[in-house]
Design an enzyme around this catalytic site. Structure first.
Site, mmCIF file in Angstrom:
data_model
loop_
_atom_site.group_PDB
_atom_site.id
_atom_site.type_symbol
_atom_site.label_atom_id
_atom_site.label_comp_id
_atom_site.label_asym_id
_atom_site.label_seq_id
_atom_site.Cartn_x
_atom_site.Cartn_y
_atom_site.Cartn_z
ATOM 1 N N GLN A 160 -3.962 -1.810 10.016
ATOM 2 C CA GLN A 160 -4.156 -2.519 9.400
ATOM 3 C C GLN A 160 -4.422 -3.853 10.359
ATOM 4 O O GLN A 160 -4.623 -4.679 11.724
ATOM 5 C CB GLN A 160 -2.680 -3.170 9.011
ATOM 6 C CG GLN A 160 -2.467 -4.855 8.491
ATOM 7 C CD GLN A 160 -3.541 -4.926 6.651
ATOM 8 O OE1 GLN A 160 -3.177 -3.553 5.706
ATOM 9 N NE2 GLN A 160 -3.786 -5.651 6.725
ATOM 10 N N LYS A 200 0.705 -1.283 0.365
ATOM 11 C CA LYS A 200 -0.488 -0.280 -0.295
ATOM 12 C C LYS A 200 0.510 1.680 0.055
ATOM 13 O O LYS A 200 0.638 2.386 -0.661
ATOM 14 C CB LYS A 200 -0.922 0.062 1.487
ATOM 15 C CG LYS A 200 -2.039 -1.014 0.969
ATOM 16 C CD LYS A 200 -2.719 -1.179 2.318
ATOM 17 C CE LYS A 200 -3.591 -2.519 1.953
ATOM 18 N NZ LYS A 200 -4.872 -2.896 3.296
ATOM 19 N N ASP A 257 -11.125 2.719 4.798
ATOM 20 C CA ASP A 257 -11.352 1.777 4.048
ATOM 21 C C ASP A 257 -13.211 1.349 4.688
ATOM 22 O O ASP A 257 -13.622 0.712 4.192
ATOM 23 C CB ASP A 257 -11.012 0.930 5.618
ATOM 24 C CG ASP A 257 -9.845 -0.450 5.019
ATOM 25 O OD1 ASP A 257 -9.334 -0.452 4.024
ATOM 26 O OD2 ASP A 257 -8.796 -0.551 6.392
#
Length: 297
Positions: free
Chosen positions: A96, A52, A119
């Protein structure tokens, strides 16, 4: 001939399309910044975060890498999120998953500022998605919508079957496919571990999204001719390879492609699009924060 939906190629197009938006924001004095927070020593999680950050560097997004000892108190993670929420230079926050057992995952998701929740998992953002007014679409379902659109697959009027009911993929995917808007208007069935006669449900699908996390659980016998198959699963299984394993999806690719009009491979299908849509959401968050209009791909 079955069309293979190339997520790598489409993700590259999305990243290229974001560059102009990022340059527009830079001209206005706003540089998108994504903070990634990792509280784990899991090699896969470390790899995901590294990928990422590489994606961010490619398009011109500033990436902040924050590591927290997995044995640290949960309060250290909560306080880190609070600091990032308060930092005006941070536009997006990604914690994460998974987090250690002593950390309350739901508390983590609620802690993130909804305007920085790229997210799309904060309860406020989930509610807005269900209401048809999404601030951020969750990355994997949004990436799947992009893949379908690029392949000329319009869900309107189609029977869509989603196998899996996770908060990350299954539930938001079903919601997006049923929304009264472009990329939606499908009749959606959600299947899961308690579904009776799964094959009867999957055979009725015009569009099948497999997101159950079970290796090759769906094969060609469970599909009808001309179905569009989107395989979200990434499962490591033992194999006679240099690494000792290979990655397979939730769908048996070889038998499914005999029936499918179009299908995503594993790897190289949904995964690259998930990462691309994270960049998309970060740029969108920056534009919203700066009050700057940009064209998003």
């Amino acid at each position: 001939m079955t069309e293979i939906l190339d997520g790598e190629a489409l993700a590259a197009e999305v990243r290229e399309g974001l560059v102009a938006a990022i340059e527009r924001l830079a001209d206005a004095g706003a540089r998108p910044t994504l903070a990634t927070v990792l509280m784990s020593e899991d090699p896969a999680s470390e790899t995901y975060v590294s990928m990422k950050q590489d994606d961010c560097a490619e398009v011109g997004i500033e990436a902040r890498d924050i590591g927290i000892d997995p044995d640290a108190p949960a309060a250290e993670l909560y306080d880190t999120i609070d600091d990032l929420n308060a930092d005006p230079e941070v536009n997006g926050i990604l914690v994460q998953m998974p987090v250690p057992d002593h950390v309350d995952k739901r508390r983590v998701l609620r802690r993130i500022d909804p305007a920085k929740d790229v997210d799309g998992f904060h309860p406020e953002n989930v509610g807005r998605l269900v209401a048809g007014d999404a601030r951020f679409k969750p990355c994997t379902p949004h990436g799947i919508q992009k893949l379908l659109a690029a392949a000329g697959v319009d869900p309107e009027g189609k029977d869509a079957v989603v196998v899996g009911r996770s908060d990350i993929v299954g539930k938001p995917m079903a919601n997006l496919l049923m929304q009264k808007t472009a990329g939606g208007n499908a009749t959606v069935t959600v299947c899961h571990s308690r579904t009776d006669d799964l094959a009867a449900k999957t055979r009725g699908a015009d569009i099948l999204v497999a997101a159950a996390g079970a290796p090759e659980m769906i094969d060609g016998d469970m599909l009808s001719e001309g179905v569009v198959v989107v395989d979200v699963g990434v499962n490591r299984v033992d194999a006679d390879t240099e690494k000792g394993y290979e990655l397979v999806g939730d769908v048996d690719f070889e038998s499914a492609r005999e029936k499918a009009r179009a299908i995503t491979p594993v790897p190289g299908g949904v995964g690259p699009m998930t990462r691309a849509m994270l960049l998309y959401n970060t740029v969108k968050a920056t534009a919203q924060d700066a009050g700057v209009e940009v064209d998003l791909p």
